[in-house]
Design a protein around this motif. Structure first.
Motif, PDB file in Angstrom:
ATOM      1  N   THR A 151      94.473  25.073 -70.047  1.00  0.00           N
ATOM      2  CA  THR A 151      93.305  24.553 -69.332  1.00  0.00           C
ATOM      3  C   THR A 151      93.033  25.319 -68.040  1.00  0.00           C
ATOM      4  OG1 THR A 151      92.336  22.582 -68.274  1.00  0.00           O
ATOM      5  CG2 THR A 151      94.735  22.778 -68.210  1.00  0.00           C
ATOM      6  N   HIS A 152      91.747  25.442 -67.753  1.00  0.00           N
ATOM      7  CA  HIS A 152      91.298  26.022 -66.482  1.00  0.00           C
ATOM      8  C   HIS A 152      90.969  24.909 -65.494  1.00  0.00           C
ATOM      9  CE1 HIS A 152      89.411  28.947 -63.807  1.00  0.00           C
ATOM     10  NE2 HIS A 152      88.297  28.222 -63.799  1.00  0.00           N
ATOM     11  N   GLY A 153      90.891  23.701 -66.000  1.00  0.00           N
ATOM     12  CA  GLY A 153      90.559  22.575 -65.135  1.00  0.00           C
ATOM     13  C   GLY A 153      89.072  22.387 -64.901  1.00  0.00           C
ATOM     14  N   GLY A 154      88.259  23.165 -65.606  1.00  0.00           N
ATOM     15  CA  GLY A 154      86.809  23.095 -65.438  1.00  0.00           C
ATOM     16  C   GLY A 154      86.168  24.296 -66.093  1.00  0.00           C
ATOM     17  N   ASP A 155      84.886  24.486 -65.856  1.00  0.00           N
ATOM     18  CA  ASP A 155      84.171  25.619 -66.426  1.00  0.00           C
ATOM     19  C   ASP A 155      84.727  26.930 -65.874  1.00  0.00           C
ATOM     20  OD1 ASP A 155      81.715  27.658 -66.428  1.00  0.00           O
ATOM     21  OD2 ASP A 155      81.379  26.150 -67.980  1.00  0.00           O
ATOM     22  N   ALA A 174     100.136  13.877 -68.071  1.00  0.00           N
ATOM     23  CA  ALA A 174     101.043  14.378 -69.111  1.00  0.00           C
ATOM     24  C   ALA A 174     102.471  13.919 -68.857  1.00  0.00           C
ATOM     25  CB  ALA A 174     100.969  15.900 -69.158  1.00  0.00           C
ATOM     26  N   HIS A 175     102.867  13.880 -67.601  1.00  0.00           N
ATOM     27  CA  HIS A 175     104.169  13.353 -67.184  1.00  0.00           C
ATOM     28  C   HIS A 175     105.313  13.950 -68.013  1.00  0.00           C
ATOM     29  CE1 HIS A 175     106.407  10.643 -64.673  1.00  0.00           C
ATOM     30  NE2 HIS A 175     106.977  10.040 -65.711  1.00  0.00           N
ATOM     31  N   GLY A 176     105.223  15.256 -68.239  1.00  0.00           N
ATOM     32  CA  GLY A 176     106.290  15.960 -68.942  1.00  0.00           C
ATOM     33  C   GLY A 176     106.301  15.779 -70.447  1.00  0.00           C
ATOM     34  N   ARG A 177     105.322  15.055 -70.996  1.00  0.00           N
ATOM     35  CA  ARG A 177     105.314  14.810 -72.438  1.00  0.00           C
ATOM     36  C   ARG A 177     104.678  15.956 -73.224  1.00  0.00           C
ATOM     37  NH1 ARG A 177     102.044   9.592 -72.973  1.00  0.00           N
ATOM     38  NH2 ARG A 177     100.946  10.568 -71.207  1.00  0.00           N
ATOM     39  N   ILE A 178     103.920  16.780 -72.549  1.00  0.00           N
ATOM     40  CA  ILE A 178     103.292  17.957 -73.140  1.00  0.00           C
ATOM     41  C   ILE A 178     103.174  18.984 -72.023  1.00  0.00           C
ATOM     42  CG2 ILE A 178     100.923  17.184 -72.645  1.00  0.00           C
ATOM     43  CD1 ILE A 178     100.073  18.380 -75.349  1.00  0.00           C
ATOM     44  N   ILE A 179     103.293  20.253 -72.366  1.00  0.00           N
ATOM     45  CA  ILE A 179     103.180  21.306 -71.358  1.00  0.00           C
ATOM     46  C   ILE A 179     101.712  21.541 -71.033  1.00  0.00           C
ATOM     47  CG2 ILE A 179     103.561  23.756 -70.865  1.00  0.00           C
ATOM     48  CD1 ILE A 179     105.972  23.556 -72.845  1.00  0.00           C
ATOM     49  N   VAL A 180     101.388  21.525 -69.761  1.00  0.00           N
ATOM     50  CA  VAL A 180     100.039  21.880 -69.305  1.00  0.00           C
ATOM     51  C   VAL A 180     100.111  23.317 -68.809  1.00  0.00           C
ATOM     52  CG1 VAL A 180      98.170  21.375 -67.703  1.00  0.00           C
ATOM     53  CG2 VAL A 180      99.490  19.493 -68.725  1.00  0.00           C
ATOM     54  N   LEU A 181      99.366  24.198 -69.469  1.00  0.00           N
ATOM     55  CA  LEU A 181      99.415  25.632 -69.200  1.00  0.00           C
ATOM     56  C   LEU A 181      98.137  26.073 -68.484  1.00  0.00           C
ATOM     57  CD1 LEU A 181     100.820  28.401 -69.678  1.00  0.00           C
ATOM     58  CD2 LEU A 181      99.639  28.480 -71.898  1.00  0.00           C
ATOM     59  N   PRO A 182      98.185  26.267 -67.178  1.00  0.00           N
ATOM     60  CA  PRO A 182      96.994  26.709 -66.446  1.00  0.00           C
ATOM     61  C   PRO A 182      96.621  28.142 -66.810  1.00  0.00           C
ATOM     62  CG  PRO A 182      98.630  25.721 -64.978  1.00  0.00           C
ATOM     63  CD  PRO A 182      99.310  26.006 -66.273  1.00  0.00           C
ATOM     64  N   GLY A 183      95.323  28.414 -66.898  1.00  0.00           N
ATOM     65  CA  GLY A 183      94.855  29.758 -67.213  1.00  0.00           C
ATOM     66  C   GLY A 183      93.420  29.952 -66.779  1.00  0.00           C
ATOM     67  N   GLY A 184      92.971  31.191 -66.845  1.00  0.00           N
ATOM     68  CA  GLY A 184      91.599  31.507 -66.472  1.00  0.00           C
ATOM     69  C   GLY A 184      91.509  31.839 -64.995  1.00  0.00           C
ATOM     70  N   GLY A 185      91.516  33.113 -64.662  1.00  0.00           N
ATOM     71  CA  GLY A 185      91.446  33.509 -63.260  1.00  0.00           C
ATOM     72  C   GLY A 185      92.797  33.627 -62.586  1.00  0.00           C
ATOM     73  N   ILE A 186      93.869  33.482 -63.369  1.00  0.00           N
ATOM     74  CA  ILE A 186      95.211  33.674 -62.808  1.00  0.00           C
ATOM     75  C   ILE A 186      95.618  35.122 -63.057  1.00  0.00           C
ATOM     76  CG2 ILE A 186      97.632  32.991 -62.922  1.00  0.00           C
ATOM     77  CD1 ILE A 186      96.726  30.232 -63.854  1.00  0.00           C
ATOM     78  N   ASN A 201     105.884  25.720 -64.571  1.00  0.00           N
ATOM     79  CA  ASN A 201     106.804  26.805 -64.906  1.00  0.00           C
ATOM     80  C   ASN A 201     106.205  27.812 -65.885  1.00  0.00           C
ATOM     81  OD1 ASN A 201     108.972  25.667 -63.367  1.00  0.00           O
ATOM     82  ND2 ASN A 201     109.266  24.166 -65.014  1.00  0.00           N
ATOM     83  N   GLU A 202     104.959  27.560 -66.323  1.00  0.00           N
ATOM     84  CA  GLU A 202     104.291  28.462 -67.248  1.00  0.00           C
ATOM     85  C   GLU A 202     102.866  28.724 -66.773  1.00  0.00           C
ATOM     86  OE1 GLU A 202     104.386  27.412 -71.366  1.00  0.00           O
ATOM     87  OE2 GLU A 202     106.459  26.730 -71.333  1.00  0.00           O
ATOM     88  N   LEU A 203     102.437  29.985 -66.871  1.00  0.00           N
ATOM     89  CA  LEU A 203     101.063  30.359 -66.524  1.00  0.00           C
ATOM     90  C   LEU A 203     100.528  31.316 -67.580  1.00  0.00           C
ATOM     91  CD1 LEU A 203     101.339  31.040 -62.672  1.00  0.00           C
ATOM     92  CD2 LEU A 203     100.306  29.038 -63.767  1.00  0.00           C
ATOM     93  N   HIS A 204      99.200  31.359 -67.685  1.00  0.00           N
ATOM     94  CA  HIS A 204      98.540  32.178 -68.702  1.00  0.00           C
ATOM     95  C   HIS A 204      97.446  33.026 -68.058  1.00  0.00           C
ATOM     96  CE1 HIS A 204      96.238  32.811 -72.561  1.00  0.00           C
ATOM     97  NE2 HIS A 204      95.215  32.792 -71.721  1.00  0.00           N
ATOM     98  N   GLY A 205      97.284  34.247 -68.551  1.00  0.00           N
ATOM     99  CA  GLY A 205      96.199  35.074 -68.049  1.00  0.00           C
ATOM    100  C   GLY A 205      96.144  36.429 -68.720  1.00  0.00           C
TER     101      GLY A 205
END
Length: 211
Positions: A151-155, A174-186, A201-205
């Motif tokens: 997710t980018h958290g928005g457009d 999510a509270h640790g039940r699924i990994i939220v992977l930030p991406g887009g502009g990183i 602990n994880e990032l995407h770009g």
């Protein structure tokens, strides 16, 4: 910190791994958000990456545009998943929505079943879900054993620095039940600060590694 780099073709893979990529998201046509690569690219990437202990996630998306798919497109996606599985690809990156912007549960169930235990990332189709529906979408993905949400958290037109609060909300739920992977502009210059702000602990770009 795990750095997942999105790449379009095999030629970029060796350098990306050499420079510190920890996971590969393999997707063609990055300018339109990514589509499925050819079987040949998938095969060579998996062979090289496995020799270096690097997992590969393959984008399964038959076209650009929205994430509402008809039966024929879903059959194409299913066949591409079978092909990826046959080649030993570690996981797939998928997403399917209804015209109203909810998760297309029937389509997703079909694709998840085709994956047969492969790792699954729900891609940035998540950001196309209206904010008021994202909570229910998150719970559905958790209940159906999806491993992570990209997710980018928005457009994507918004810089990620302005969408961090939305990502934090998703991480909190999510509270640790699924990994939220930030991406887009990183990228390699802001990755550390974003990881610290979000406590992830994880990032995407596409530029998360300085190639």
């Amino acid at each position: 910190m795990l750095k997942e780099i999105a790449v379009e073709n095999f030629t970029e893979i060796p350098n990306a791994i050499n420079k510190g990529a920890n996971r590969i998201e393999l997707c063609d046509n990055l300018t339109v958000g990514g589509t499925t690569v050819s079987r040949g690219v998938m095969a060579e990437t998996q062979k090289y990456a496995s020799e270096h202990g690097i997992p590969v996630m393959a984008m399964i998306r038959p076209r650009s545009g929205n994430f509402v798919y008809n039966d024929t497109e879903l059959k194409i996606m299913e066949n591409d998943i079978f092909s990826a599985q046959e080649l030993g690809i570690d996981g797939i990156v998928i997403g399917a929505l209804t015209p109203s912007g909810s998760i297309d549960e029937e389509a997703m169930e079909q694709l998840i079943a085709a994956a047969g235990g492969m790792r699954i990332t729900f891609h940035m189709a998540f950001d196309a879900i209206p904010i008021k529906k994202q909570s229910a979408a998150l719970e559905w993905l958790i209940a159906n054993n999806v491993d992570r949400i990209l997710t980018h958290g928005g457009d994507l037109s918004q810089p990620i620095e302005s969408t961090l609060d939305n990502i934090k909300t998703t991480i909190s739920q999510a509270h640790g039940r699924i990994i939220v992977l930030p991406g887009g502009g990183i990228n390699f210059s802001n990755a550390e600060s974003i990881a610290k702000k979000l406590k992830v602990n994880e990032l995407h770009g596409t530029k998360i590694i300085q190639l």
